[in-house]
Design an enzyme around this catalytic site. Structure first.
Site, mmCIF file in Angstrom:
data_model
loop_
_atom_site.group_PDB
_atom_site.id
_atom_site.type_symbol
_atom_site.label_atom_id
_atom_site.label_comp_id
_atom_site.label_asym_id
_atom_site.label_seq_id
_atom_site.Cartn_x
_atom_site.Cartn_y
_atom_site.Cartn_z
ATOM 1 C CG ASP A 131 -1.848 -1.135 1.295
ATOM 2 O OD1 ASP A 131 -2.154 -1.691 0.234
ATOM 3 O OD2 ASP A 131 -2.282 -1.490 2.411
HETATM 4 N N1 URA Z 1 -1.325 -5.980 3.765
HETATM 5 C C1 URA Z 1 -1.776 -4.715 3.859
HETATM 6 O O1 URA Z 1 -2.789 -4.448 4.491
HETATM 7 N N2 URA Z 1 -1.071 -3.751 3.235
HETATM 8 C C2 URA Z 1 0.076 -3.968 2.550
HETATM 9 O O2 URA Z 1 0.692 -3.035 2.027
HETATM 10 C C3 URA Z 1 0.522 -5.297 2.473
HETATM 11 C C4 URA Z 1 -0.191 -6.291 3.093
#
Ligand code: URA
Length: 268
Positions: A131
């Protein structure tokens, strides 16, 4: 009940059946790491590239198997290049996609300008995503089969995250993650979870669904404040600084990602 006639696709003439398929010129040059694809197109349009002695002015010209391709008069080795994998330390605030959004930049904008000439020509793919605000290990490769291998839930490659959480974490609270819990897109596999301290939880997943760690922890009342990926398989960040990268050795790709790459990367 009237049934629509079933349309069948016209059978395409498979001119290359039984033979190696030709690639098109700009892509073949990019795959081989001679140029990034855009630069390959520019070089072709500038008349710098020949196929079997004739100047090729079309980026989409097919390159027949065994053709001699030269750039500026010098022969280049086409064909699938050796698998290369980069471990990149993603900083917060950049997207894992190729396209920037509004003013948010991408991991490619951070990584690509730092690559040395011997790595700059490849077409790099991010192996999965983090993310925008997540930090940590993001692998890149020039081998799209490795992307499929590493991101497929069937491979069960562990991905280790460390979440900083609001609220107080303890073993009882994270137990549902260990058991396997139902999320809105189905059952999440049991995760390995270690409560490092009351605001720090280590979660290791063998699948990678959208926002999975945040959703799993959110579901047990531990909203995530910050998320960092420490390891994929047994590749970890070691001492790569934020925004930096390192090239993995063939051995690491084989042993840490359980992937038999194409050819060798070390000492070429
Ligand atoms: N899980 C999440 O919630 N965000 C990420 O960036 C990776 C795994």
């Amino acid at each position: 009940m009237s049934r629509k006639p079933v349309k069948t696709k016209p059978q395409q003439t498979k001119r290359w059946e039984g033979k190696e398929k030709p690639d098109w010129l700009s892509r073949a040059l990019a795959r081989a790491g001679v140029f990034p694809q855009k630069e390959a197109e520019t070089a072709i349009l500038a008349g710098r590239v020949t196929i079997n002695g004739r100047v090729a002015l079309m980026p989409l010209a097919p390159v027949p198997p065994g053709a001699v391709v030269k750039v500026d008069g010098l022969p280049v080795q086409l064909g699938a290049p050796a698998t290369r994998v980069l471990a990149f330390h993603k900083p917060a605030g950049v997207l894992s996609s190729t396209a920037r959004q509004h003013r948010t930049g991408t991991v490619f904008e951070v990584l690509l300008p730092q690559l040395p000439p011997e790595l700059a020509g490849y077409t790099w793919h991010a192996v999965g995503r983090l993310d925008v605000e997540s930090t940590g290990l993001l692998l890149f490769t020039n081998d799209d089969k490795l992307v499929a291998h590493a991101t497929s839930p069937d491979t069960r490659l562990p991905k280790r995250y460390v979440a900083t959480v609001f609220s107080i974490a303890d073993d009882a609270r994270v137990e549902p993650l260990r058991q396997g819990m139902t999320l809105d897109d189905g059952l999440a596999r049991p995760a390995k979870v270690v409560v490092r301290d009351e605001h720090t939880v280590e979660v290791t997943l063998t699948e990678g669904r959208h926002h999975q760690v945040k959703r799993m922890l959110g579901a047990v009342g531990l909203p995530v404040r910050a998320l960092h990926r420490e390891a994929v398989g047994s590749v970890d960040l070691k001492d790569i600084p934020e925004g930096g990268f390192r090239l993995l050795s063939d051995e690491e790709v084989r042993e840490s990602l359980h992937y038999e790459g194409r050819g060798t990367t070390a000492g070429e």
